[in-house]
Design a protein around this motif. Structure first.
Motif, PDB file in Angstrom:
ATOM      1  N   GLY A  20     -17.800 -66.214  19.702  1.00 58.64           N
ATOM      2  CA  GLY A  20     -17.352 -66.553  21.046  1.00 58.64           C
ATOM      3  C   GLY A  20     -17.618 -67.992  21.438  1.00 58.64           C
ATOM      4  N   GLN A  21     -18.159 -68.174  22.631  1.00 62.71           N
ATOM      5  CA  GLN A  21     -18.373 -69.503  23.192  1.00 62.71           C
ATOM      6  C   GLN A  21     -19.379 -70.335  22.405  1.00 62.71           C
ATOM      7  OE1 GLN A  21     -16.713 -70.775  25.902  1.00 62.71           O
ATOM      8  NE2 GLN A  21     -15.496 -68.909  26.061  1.00 62.71           N
ATOM      9  N   LEU A  22     -20.227 -69.690  21.627  1.00 63.02           N
ATOM     10  CA  LEU A  22     -21.220 -70.428  20.846  1.00 63.02           C
ATOM     11  C   LEU A  22     -20.613 -71.132  19.638  1.00 63.02           C
ATOM     12  CD1 LEU A  22     -24.238 -67.925  20.789  1.00 63.02           C
ATOM     13  CD2 LEU A  22     -23.898 -69.898  22.274  1.00 63.02           C
ATOM     14  N   SER A  23     -19.343 -70.890  19.373  1.00 58.63           N
ATOM     15  CA  SER A  23     -18.703 -71.381  18.154  1.00 58.63           C
ATOM     16  C   SER A  23     -18.350 -72.861  18.191  1.00 58.63           C
ATOM     17  CB  SER A  23     -17.419 -70.583  17.887  1.00 58.63           C
ATOM     18  OG  SER A  23     -17.667 -69.193  17.863  1.00 58.63           O
ATOM     19  N   PHE A  24     -18.382 -73.483  19.355  1.00 62.61           N
ATOM     20  CA  PHE A  24     -17.793 -74.810  19.505  1.00 62.61           C
ATOM     21  C   PHE A  24     -18.812 -75.944  19.454  1.00 62.61           C
ATOM     22  CE2 PHE A  24     -15.041 -71.663  21.350  1.00 62.61           C
ATOM     23  CZ  PHE A  24     -13.824 -71.973  20.751  1.00 62.61           C
ATOM     24  N   ALA A  25     -18.316 -77.109  19.027  1.00 63.06           N
ATOM     25  CA  ALA A  25     -19.169 -78.292  18.917  1.00 63.06           C
ATOM     26  C   ALA A  25     -19.807 -78.605  20.266  1.00 63.06           C
ATOM     27  CB  ALA A  25     -18.357 -79.478  18.416  1.00 63.06           C
ATOM     28  N   GLY A  73     -12.656 -89.971  27.456  1.00 63.04           N
ATOM     29  CA  GLY A  73     -13.800 -89.159  27.889  1.00 63.04           C
ATOM     30  C   GLY A  73     -14.324 -88.324  26.730  1.00 63.04           C
ATOM     31  N   GLN A  74     -15.458 -88.726  26.164  1.00 68.74           N
ATOM     32  CA  GLN A  74     -15.959 -88.072  24.954  1.00 68.74           C
ATOM     33  C   GLN A  74     -16.319 -86.603  25.172  1.00 68.74           C
ATOM     34  OE1 GLN A  74     -18.935 -90.418  22.844  1.00 68.74           O
ATOM     35  NE2 GLN A  74     -18.096 -92.310  23.694  1.00 68.74           N
ATOM     36  N   SER A  75     -16.835 -86.274  26.336  1.00 66.14           N
ATOM     37  CA  SER A  75     -17.224 -84.885  26.600  1.00 66.14           C
ATOM     38  C   SER A  75     -16.025 -83.947  26.634  1.00 66.14           C
ATOM     39  CB  SER A  75     -17.989 -84.790  27.923  1.00 66.14           C
ATOM     40  OG  SER A  75     -17.170 -85.193  29.010  1.00 66.14           O
ATOM     41  N   ASN A  76     -14.825 -84.502  26.749  1.00 68.56           N
ATOM     42  CA  ASN A  76     -13.625 -83.663  26.781  1.00 68.56           C
ATOM     43  C   ASN A  76     -13.325 -83.017  25.432  1.00 68.56           C
ATOM     44  OD1 ASN A  76     -13.083 -84.144  29.499  1.00 68.56           O
ATOM     45  ND2 ASN A  76     -11.925 -86.003  29.067  1.00 68.56           N
ATOM     46  N   ALA A  77     -14.019 -83.468  24.375  1.00 69.70           N
ATOM     47  CA  ALA A  77     -13.823 -82.871  23.050  1.00 69.70           C
ATOM     48  C   ALA A  77     -14.836 -81.767  22.768  1.00 69.70           C
ATOM     49  CB  ALA A  77     -13.929 -83.952  21.972  1.00 69.70           C
ATOM     50  N   LEU A  78     -15.726 -81.497  23.721  1.00 66.22           N
ATOM     51  CA  LEU A  78     -16.801 -80.529  23.506  1.00 66.22           C
ATOM     52  C   LEU A  78     -16.484 -79.180  24.146  1.00 66.22           C
ATOM     53  CD1 LEU A  78     -19.854 -82.848  24.243  1.00 66.22           C
ATOM     54  CD2 LEU A  78     -18.820 -82.314  22.018  1.00 66.22           C
ATOM     55  N   GLY A  79     -17.190 -78.160  23.670  1.00 62.04           N
ATOM     56  CA  GLY A  79     -17.039 -76.830  24.244  1.00 62.04           C
ATOM     57  C   GLY A  79     -15.725 -76.181  23.862  1.00 62.04           C
ATOM     58  N   ALA A  80     -15.432 -75.081  24.513  1.00 59.36           N
ATOM     59  CA  ALA A  80     -14.216 -74.322  24.223  1.00 59.36           C
ATOM     60  C   ALA A  80     -12.975 -75.094  24.664  1.00 59.36           C
ATOM     61  CB  ALA A  80     -14.272 -72.970  24.927  1.00 59.36           C
ATOM     62  N   ASP A 120      -5.386 -86.200  19.492  1.00 60.25           N
ATOM     63  CA  ASP A 120      -5.970 -85.815  20.785  1.00 60.25           C
ATOM     64  C   ASP A 120      -6.803 -84.552  20.571  1.00 60.25           C
ATOM     65  OD1 ASP A 120      -4.462 -87.887  22.059  1.00 60.25           O
ATOM     66  OD2 ASP A 120      -2.710 -86.582  21.961  1.00 60.25           O
ATOM     67  N   ILE A 121      -8.118 -84.693  20.632  1.00 59.65           N
ATOM     68  CA  ILE A 121      -9.024 -83.596  20.301  1.00 59.65           C
ATOM     69  C   ILE A 121      -9.494 -82.881  21.569  1.00 59.65           C
ATOM     70  CG2 ILE A 121     -11.123 -82.930  19.096  1.00 59.65           C
ATOM     71  CD1 ILE A 121      -8.913 -84.150  17.319  1.00 59.65           C
ATOM     72  N   ASP A 122      -9.156 -81.604  21.641  1.00 62.71           N
ATOM     73  CA  ASP A 122      -9.556 -80.781  22.778  1.00 62.71           C
ATOM     74  C   ASP A 122     -10.848 -80.023  22.478  1.00 62.71           C
ATOM     75  OD1 ASP A 122      -9.573 -79.280  25.120  1.00 62.71           O
ATOM     76  OD2 ASP A 122      -8.171 -77.803  24.354  1.00 62.71           O
ATOM     77  N   ALA A 123     -11.006 -79.568  21.236  1.00 60.34           N
ATOM     78  CA  ALA A 123     -12.202 -78.801  20.870  1.00 60.34           C
ATOM     79  C   ALA A 123     -12.271 -78.667  19.354  1.00 60.34           C
ATOM     80  CB  ALA A 123     -12.179 -77.417  21.518  1.00 60.34           C
ATOM     81  N   LEU A 124     -13.454 -78.307  18.889  1.00 61.71           N
ATOM     82  CA  LEU A 124     -13.683 -78.047  17.468  1.00 61.71           C
ATOM     83  C   LEU A 124     -14.498 -76.768  17.369  1.00 61.71           C
ATOM     84  CD1 LEU A 124     -13.546 -79.242  14.490  1.00 61.71           C
ATOM     85  CD2 LEU A 124     -15.873 -80.046  14.939  1.00 61.71           C
TER      86      LEU A 124
END
Length: 232
Positions: free
Chosen positions: A35-40, A60-67, A184-188
């Motif tokens: 689930g939510q724990l899976s993301f960088a 905005g670097q934080s925009n690539a973090l989380g879900a 354009d990186i939204d999440a990993l």
């Protein structure tokens, strides 16, 4: 022991154990067992591409973090209004998993998912690292493919990576400054993953000491109150 003392003891035990639970979720159309724990969780470094630098609103670097939370709008008026980070032409982004590690799966299923958004999925090379120093290539995400099977590169379920480096391929998506340039990186997200266990060197980290002291302080306070309330 009073109920207050029991609660304090339970709280101290929970702090010491650091137990966390995760539930499987389908996020962005992908099944993530953790689930939510899976993301960088953290940006280690980011160097926008020199061949084409995006506008400030896309950095905005934080925009690539989380879900993933892409809203379908590829245009950003500000970093706060943006849901992704543009790498720029040739830009490099290093992300880290703080509470989990990326592993293989011992099969041909995808293990890692790169949420590259916008009208086109621009080519991005992907490297993995155990320590953030030595890097191993696992190919790239191109076209409509956003997932990577790291087992295809010789890894398996015993492998454990905390760092992922994404590098925009310069000749994909154009060059030039301004706007959204590069991938354009939204999440990993780590599809194949397990909790991260810090190495046991016999010396607790400062944050661990702080939690232990907080828990024991609460327990000691409750025990003192309990003694004062006992009939003589």
């Amino acid at each position: 022991m009073t109920k207050t003392g029991q609660c304090a003891l339970f709280a101290a035990s929970a702090l010491l154990l650091g137990v966390s639970q995760a539930e499987a979720e389908i996020i962005g159309g992908v099944d993530f067992p953790q689930g939510q724990l899976s993301f960088a969780d953290s940006v280690v470094s980011f160097v926008p591409g020199a061949a084409g630098i995006p506008s400030a609103a896309y950095l905005g670097q934080s925009n690539a973090l989380g879900a993933p939370n892409y809203n379908g709008n590829p245009s950003c008026a500000s970093q706060a209004a943006c849901t992704f980070l543009s790498l720029g032409a040739g830009g490099a982004l290093v992300l880290r998993f703080d509470d989990n590690v990326l592993t293989g799966s011992d099969d041909s299923d995808f293990d890692l998912w790169v949420f590259e958004v916008g009208p086109n999925v621009e080519d991005t090379t992907v490297d993995l690292s155990v320590d953030g120093l030595t890097w191993l290539s696992v190919g790239s995400v191109t076209g409509s493919t956003r997932g990577i099977d790291i087992d295809a590169f010789g890894f398996d379920a015993t492998s454990a990576f905390r760092y992922v480096r994404l590098i925009d391929v310069v000749n994909e998506g154009g060059t030039g400054n301004g706007g959204s340039v590069g991938a354009d990186i939204d999440a990993l997200g780590a599809i194949s993953t397990r909790p991260f266990t810090p190495p046991d060197n016999g010396v607790p980290e400062p944050s661990t000491w702080a939690m232990m002291l907080l828990g024991f302080a609460g327990l000691g306070s409750a025990l003192r109150r309990n003694r004062r309330l006992r009939p003589i």
